[in-house]
Design a protein around this motif. Sequence first.
Motif, PDB file in Angstrom:
ATOM      1  N   GLY A 191       0.868  -1.165  -0.004  1.00  0.00           N
ATOM      2  CA  GLY A 191       0.101   0.090   0.186  1.00  0.00           C
ATOM      3  C   GLY A 191       0.970   1.040   0.035  1.00  0.00           C
ATOM      4  O   GLY A 191       0.103   2.180  -0.301  1.00  0.00           O
ATOM      5  N   MET A 192       2.157   1.197   0.796  1.00  0.00           N
ATOM      6  CA  MET A 192       2.795   2.229   0.883  1.00  0.00           C
ATOM      7  C   MET A 192       3.865   2.000  -0.633  1.00  0.00           C
ATOM      8  O   MET A 192       3.232   3.892  -0.803  1.00  0.00           O
ATOM      9  N   ILE A 193       3.855   1.416  -1.124  1.00  0.00           N
ATOM     10  CA  ILE A 193       4.851   2.131  -2.064  1.00  0.00           C
ATOM     11  C   ILE A 193       3.376   2.179  -3.267  1.00  0.00           C
ATOM     12  O   ILE A 193       3.353   2.648  -4.066  1.00  0.00           O
ATOM     13  N   ASN A 194       2.498   1.775  -3.356  1.00  0.00           N
ATOM     14  CA  ASN A 194       1.086   2.104  -4.430  1.00  0.00           C
ATOM     15  C   ASN A 194       1.222   3.337  -3.962  1.00  0.00           C
ATOM     16  O   ASN A 194       0.501   3.966  -5.252  1.00  0.00           O
ATOM     17  N   LYS A 195       1.274   3.943  -2.721  1.00  0.00           N
ATOM     18  CA  LYS A 195       0.430   5.379  -2.994  1.00  0.00           C
ATOM     19  C   LYS A 195       1.542   6.631  -2.808  1.00  0.00           C
ATOM     20  O   LYS A 195       1.620   7.602  -3.173  1.00  0.00           O
ATOM     21  N   GLY A 196       3.167   5.453  -3.271  1.00  0.00           N
ATOM     22  CA  GLY A 196       4.052   6.565  -3.702  1.00  0.00           C
ATOM     23  C   GLY A 196       4.834   6.931  -2.286  1.00  0.00           C
ATOM     24  O   GLY A 196       6.104   7.687  -2.669  1.00  0.00           O
ATOM     25  N   TYR A 197       5.128   6.437  -1.486  1.00  0.00           N
ATOM     26  CA  TYR A 197       5.521   6.390  -0.200  1.00  0.00           C
ATOM     27  C   TYR A 197       7.041   6.132  -0.275  1.00  0.00           C
ATOM     28  O   TYR A 197       8.065   6.779   0.847  1.00  0.00           O
ATOM     29  N   LEU A 198       7.008   4.599  -0.730  1.00  0.00           N
ATOM     30  CA  LEU A 198       8.364   4.591  -0.780  1.00  0.00           C
ATOM     31  C   LEU A 198       8.972   4.044  -2.448  1.00  0.00           C
ATOM     32  O   LEU A 198       8.385   3.346  -3.117  1.00  0.00           O
ATOM     33  N   PRO A 199      10.646   4.232  -2.894  1.00  0.00           N
ATOM     34  CA  PRO A 199      10.645   4.399  -3.986  1.00  0.00           C
ATOM     35  C   PRO A 199      10.885   3.015  -4.697  1.00  0.00           C
ATOM     36  O   PRO A 199      11.235   1.753  -3.448  1.00  0.00           O
ATOM     37  N   THR A 200      11.006   2.028  -5.509  1.00  0.00           N
ATOM     38  CA  THR A 200      10.822   1.295  -5.825  1.00  0.00           C
ATOM     39  C   THR A 200      11.689   1.202  -7.450  1.00  0.00           C
ATOM     40  O   THR A 200      12.382   1.984  -7.574  1.00  0.00           O
TER      41      THR A 200
END
Length: 80
Positions: free
Chosen positions: A41-50
């Motif tokens: 969820g944090m990745i989908n919201k852009g809070y964590l870089p991938t």
Amino acid sequence: MGDFPSGQQLAESAQFVAPVPFMSRERFASVVGLPVGVIVGMINKGYLPTVDVGRYSCVNVALLMRRCGDASLKLSLWEL
């Protein structure tokens, strides 16, 4: 001198994480102690870089640490 764990103790410890530039979502979730669904969820919201590695999407730990360092620098400069 007894305050620091030996290399053997660090290697056996579940909390020891080698400094890596990126790691899988599952591994990152276990390291930070959150469920994988929260990390996704944090990745989908852009809070964590991938970063994409082949067909896998991994958490970009190096960029995350850099952003955290930049944020603390901005806070310390703001106090001046």
